[in-house]
Design an enzyme around this catalytic site. Structure first.
Site, PDB file in Angstrom:
ATOM      1  N   GLY A  81      13.021   2.775  -2.339  1.00 51.51           N
ATOM      2  CA  GLY A  81      12.307   3.965  -1.894  1.00 51.51           C
ATOM      3  C   GLY A  81      11.166   3.605  -0.971  1.00 51.51           C
ATOM      4  CD  GLU A 135      12.554   3.223 -11.797  1.00 52.00           C
ATOM      5  OE1 GLU A 135      12.735   3.181 -10.582  1.00 52.00           O
ATOM      6  OE2 GLU A 135      11.803   2.434 -12.394  1.00 52.00           O
TER       7      GLU A 135
END
Lengths: 686, 686
Positions: free
Chosen positions: A205, A451
């Site tokens: 990101g 994650e």
């Protein structure tokens, strides 16, 4: 652009094809039904601990309502969504006073801001999180005093950072990342390389467009020896020109299932030289004479410490997936109160139908349960956040990891199922982007695998539980307050009548027994598989299905039930009527878990008991359904944050929906490809 | 546009950031594993009855491969996707020789063409279906000889038609649509009106941009009396100018969860006058002296006949959702054979892991089951299609409706669960649009609610079963071959050892018993609810959850198992080795259904039996997993039809994927909103 659209909206409101001459009163009529509750009390308790943080963020959104209204942006391009998100971040973040000092004092505040943003749009929430948590916390957890300047610059948004852990070829197995940082003693530099295409840092990101700084994870090689994965902080774009730095190739990962506004990108390095201080050197250093040293001798332990930066990201998922689930339920329940179909001459709201209540209410109950585990994680957060810094190998940190892992997985799964069901419950209109489900589903979908892939991450919970149990075999006491039930409820509580399903203490002991049941079953199966396969990793992998996964889930659900019960007790003290209504939601959560159980635990009930459970689910769905519009009023996010055309609290479903449709680009335009229609007509001779 | 993109692709292939210097052999290595099967034999049997139709359509796609390659179009706008779809239709449809005459001879051919198109892109498949089935078949089923010209024009694509049934305020409850067609005897015209905003015809495919003709459903009012819903064929756009006809307001329904290329639109009428012949007058007429007449006196029965046009649409869902599920499984299984993660120094393909096999293989088994029920529906189709025309009230038509209804719902649900699991099984890379799941999931999602909302439509199946059972109480014999098991397997077959779960006959008798169990349970519950609620509709609604829905599902699964068994037997005759491999898939289907059962039926097993079932699932997942790459090779659609960057049969996952990313618009471009980044930096003083 927004301005132009506004004008269009106003214009066609005047000229609109749909003439709604009276207000729809269906939602208000449903509001009159069901039992009275103290909406403010429930609201305040439900919003703990983030009431203030959310208020600040949501008030800022209100200032520029259009910028946060998804209905107006359904057609925005990938690049346009990125720009919009940057505008959102610029509008909110600088006003939130999130500084190094304020966060040191209260780390949870950062999560409040980030999930507040994410509750409206996961794009901007995630983009902020990437910088404020993944980047900053990696530097902070793994760096030393000399890196403080970098951290402060980041808090002040002078730099925008990313966190380069995942690679094209390695996601869950971070230990195997291929990127190397080779120490060159002659210049005391580190030389970073991506030795293969699969070594490309991937999905990172902020790399696609925004970041000028990166925390990256590489195999540290000193004098020909690989010392395992270490983190480094390096620039990737020139601060002034914003062009990639020499030795760095980067790009955008392209179109995704959703979250187009996040500039996930890839990073390739070719002999990229950075100074020694790029090494985040809290746990490992290279001495001035070029020797690697670390006070943590065990390579695996050292590796474990490298991953501590992930924890806040997982916490944010625990929080934000509940918010998104709640948004979906808000839309679906309000819509169901307004939408009428069948039922005779005067049609009835679809929320009246038992099937519809059965489809929605268990998800509402699970959302409550998720809100409870969210609160637990938040309660523990500040203490554990500091401990990760000061004493990262503390059992309290391990326990926290295990708790966060199971709720990261459970909440994501709850969300995906709930949002899909909500979408289907709104039937055709649920398929419109203006309803809001498309975005919610696509956004929440990311939680399944980022994650920490859910099926991998949840294994941390079962591993922790079994390690504690195995410790007891060696005489170690059970320290964790969350595992005190082990051995205590080892026999099944008597189940002699249906009414027991509405007794919290009995349900808790049943859930404790259930978790103990899975512990025993898992241990037996592990032993059996250990005998069959020798290799304990294989035995472990072969014990996942029907055993360890169920164990972790049952533990998560037990904790949720206990927290839920505390919540209800507290509520009941303040307002018995409200407590009673929400107790029903809790009973529904528990009985639905039992009803939907597919493992052999279900067969510890006889047929009559199984029917009691099923009947209780049906009855509670009905009761909660009757109260549900009020419950939603208490817990729903503000209209301008949800931004759904069919889920507004004023109940003007059709009017808002047709307005959204009429104002979408090209609604009344002829096809720009009319020539193709003429072509079609000529293709075949009649 | 495509040309420009190609050039870009070639350019950056030369300049590409990713240098793959050797081919990835992982998929081929997995191909060597598992048992040998006759891939051609399995392929040919699996593709029945559409092998030829699909070959024709897919060969046409191959001619313009780029036009059908989703990877190249991920960023296309809503309008762009509509244009692309029209190009696809123009390229394929006129070459398929689908004429009135050819379809009268073999109605199934039309479904072959439409689902062949839909297998690559549901957008173009649906747009064609809207015209060729919803529009044409409504006119054909409900019209008379005088409408033949309209039908023939439509087949020759001179007109493009839509079917206006659903309204903004009424989807499932078609009987309550608000649009009126009022007969004006003075001019022998019908005057069509949308009396309220919710009367707008809504979601109507082809209205947004394409259609010039419409079959619309309105309340027919003659002389002040409402004779119920009737269908009318009317122009909506001027043939030459393509502008809406006076009295018609139309527009596009805007942005959706998916299927942006379908121009779903809305239609509003204001005193729109059409000649009497617009009435599709097979079942009802207005005599020259202005009197309504119909040889079907019962208004409800007449209404039922109006809906026969829906059946082909539902059949197409039965077919196409299986194709999409198969595409998702093809991508996920191939990817899992290539993707390596964990497992020691040499990492192992994730397809090796028991959890991964447990996540994917049951969906493969369900896809096989869906392929079986698809074949059944196709086998019955031509006969029933003609019967709908000649004898629409025949019990065979009712039976067909019941069969199609349960499989419409089951296949859609199978697909949604499978596609989501496949997406998650590809973890991060499954979130990329170039993987293909985003489109598959969004497209299949529409099946949940269109052509009859699944939870509503599946009630037709349980209603039919219970009607037949109630008939037997009055002494009527059971005619349907699909219900002969009623009363026959009324006691549970003995379940004394685990091996029985691999005996087809025993499994079938268990599944028959299971369905009988739900019949009995449902009847008892209905009686009980009938006593409690008096109103039989209420009683019926209160018996859905845990009873009637489960009954319908268990019936569908029984039929699938029987068809599956016939398939395996036939396969085994031709090649025992292949038969054995696919028999495992069937056993997995059956045992997984039993394992995942949540109703009280699960509690008819004791704990030991439940464990046998769970163990069998685990073992079969493992065995089928080992064979799965070969199985997929046999049943997969061609690469250019699936068009996934990570699911190609050559196994070059990373190379194709990075190429897709590099060639996406703007991959290497700086943000067009760089100014906003500079703005951010100035927002806070350091």
């Amino acid at each position: 652009m927004v301005k132009g659209r506004r004008l269009h909206l106003i214009n066609s409101h005047i000229l609109g094809a749909f003439n709604f001459d009276k207000k729809c009163t269906a939602l208000d009529e449903y509001r009159e039904r069901g039992r009275q509750i103290n909406i403010k009390l429930l609201h305040d308790k439900f919003y703990e601990p983030f009431a203030e943080d959310y208020k600040q963020v949501w008030d800022l959104m209100k200032e520029k309502e259009d910028l946060f209204n998804h209905v107006l942006y359904a057609d925005l391009s990938r690049e346009g969504l990125k720009e919009r998100s940057q505008r959102q971040i610029n509008h909110i973040v600088p006003k939130c006073n999130v500084t190094y000092e304020s966060i040191q004092e209260n780390p949870l505040r950062k999560l409040g801001m980030l999930t507040g943003i994410g509750s409206n749009d996961l794009i901007s929430g995630t983009r902020s999180l990437v910088h404020f948590c993944l980047y900053i916390e990696t530097v902070q957890n793994l760096g030393t005093a000399k890196h403080l300047g970098i951290i402060k610059r980041a808090y002040a948004l002078k730099d925008y950072g990313c966190c380069g852990m995942t690679e094209l070829g390695h996601g869950s197995n971070v230990a195997k990342v291929e990127t190397t940082a080779t120490y060159d003693h002659s210049s005391r530099e580190l030389v970073i390389n991506s030795p293969t295409p699969t070594a490309a840092k991937w999905w990172i990101g902020a790399v696609g467009k925004t970041a000028n700084m990166a925390a990256i994870f590489c195999q540290l090689i000193v004098d020909g020896t690989n010392h395992g994965v270490h983190a480094f902080v390096v620039p990737i774009r020139d601060y002034e020109t914003h062009k990639p730095i020499n030795g760095v190739t980067l790009g955008d990962c392209g179109h995704k299932s959703g979250l187009q506004g996040i500039d996930n990108g890839f990073l390739l390095f070719k002999n990229y030289r950075v100074p020694y201080d790029a090494l985040l050197d809290k746990y490992s250093q290279i001495s001035p004479d070029g020797k690697f040293k670390s006070h943590i001798k065990n390579k695996e332990k050292r590796f474990g410490l490298m991953l501590t930066g992930l924890i806040t990201g997982r916490c944010s998922i625990v929080i934000v997936s509940e918010l998104h689930t709640r948004n979906a339920l808000t839309i679906a329940i309000r819509y169901a109160a307004v939408r009428k179909q069948f039922g005779g001459e005067i049609e009835r709201p679809i929320l009246d139908y038992p099937v519809h209540r059965f489809r929605l209410m268990p998800h509402l109950a699970k959302d409550f349960a998720a809100n409870m585990s969210m609160k637990l994680i938040c309660r523990l957060y500040n203490g554990r956040f500091r401990l990760i810094d000061s004493e990262p190998e503390s059992p309290d940190v391990t326990e926290f990891h295990a708790l966060v892992s199971v709720f990261k997985a459970l909440h994501g799964w709850y969300g995906q199922k709930a949002i899909q069901e909500c979408r289907e419950c709104c039937a055709g209109h649920g398929f419109s982007s203006y309803a809001g489900f498309a975005k919610l589903r696509a956004d929440n979908d990311a939680h399944m695998t980022w994650e920490g892939e859910n099926w991998v991450v949840i294994q941390q919970t079962s591993r922790w539980i079994l390690k504690v149990v195995q410790g007891t075999f060696k005489g170690h006491p059970i320290r964790s307050p969350y595992l005190q039930f082990i051995y205590l409820n080892a026999t099944k509580p008597r189940f002699s009548n249906k009414e027991q399903l509405k007794h919290a203490e009995w349900l808790i002991s049943l859930f404790e027994y259930r978790c103990n049941y899975y512990i025993t079953e898992s241990l037996n199966k592990l032993q059996e598989n250990g005998r069959s396969y020798q290799d304990m990793t294989v035995a472990w992998n072969r014990t996942q299905v029907h055993y360890l996964i169920d164990l972790a889930k049952s533990f998560g659900e037990l904790i949720q039930l206990k927290e839920f019960n505390n919540f209800v007790n507290d509520l009941t003290k303040k307002c018995p009527a409200t407590g009673q209504v929400i107790a029903n939601v809790m009973y529904l959560f528990a009985s639905h878990v039992l009803d939907q159980e597919t493992s052999s635990f279900k067969n510890t009930f006889d047929a009559e008991q199984a029917k009691w459970i099923a009947e209780t689910v049906d009855e509670l769905c009905d009761e909660v359904g009757e109260d549900s519009v009020k419950i939603i009023d208490a817990i729903a996010l503000p209209d301008h944050v949800i931004a759904s055309a069919i889920g507004h609290s004023d109940g003007q479903v059709y009017q808002r929906y047709t307005q959204a449709v009429e104002n979408a680009p090209g609604c009344f335009d002829p096809p720009s490809w009319l020539n193709l229609i003429h072509e079609t007509r000529k293709a075949i001779n009649l």
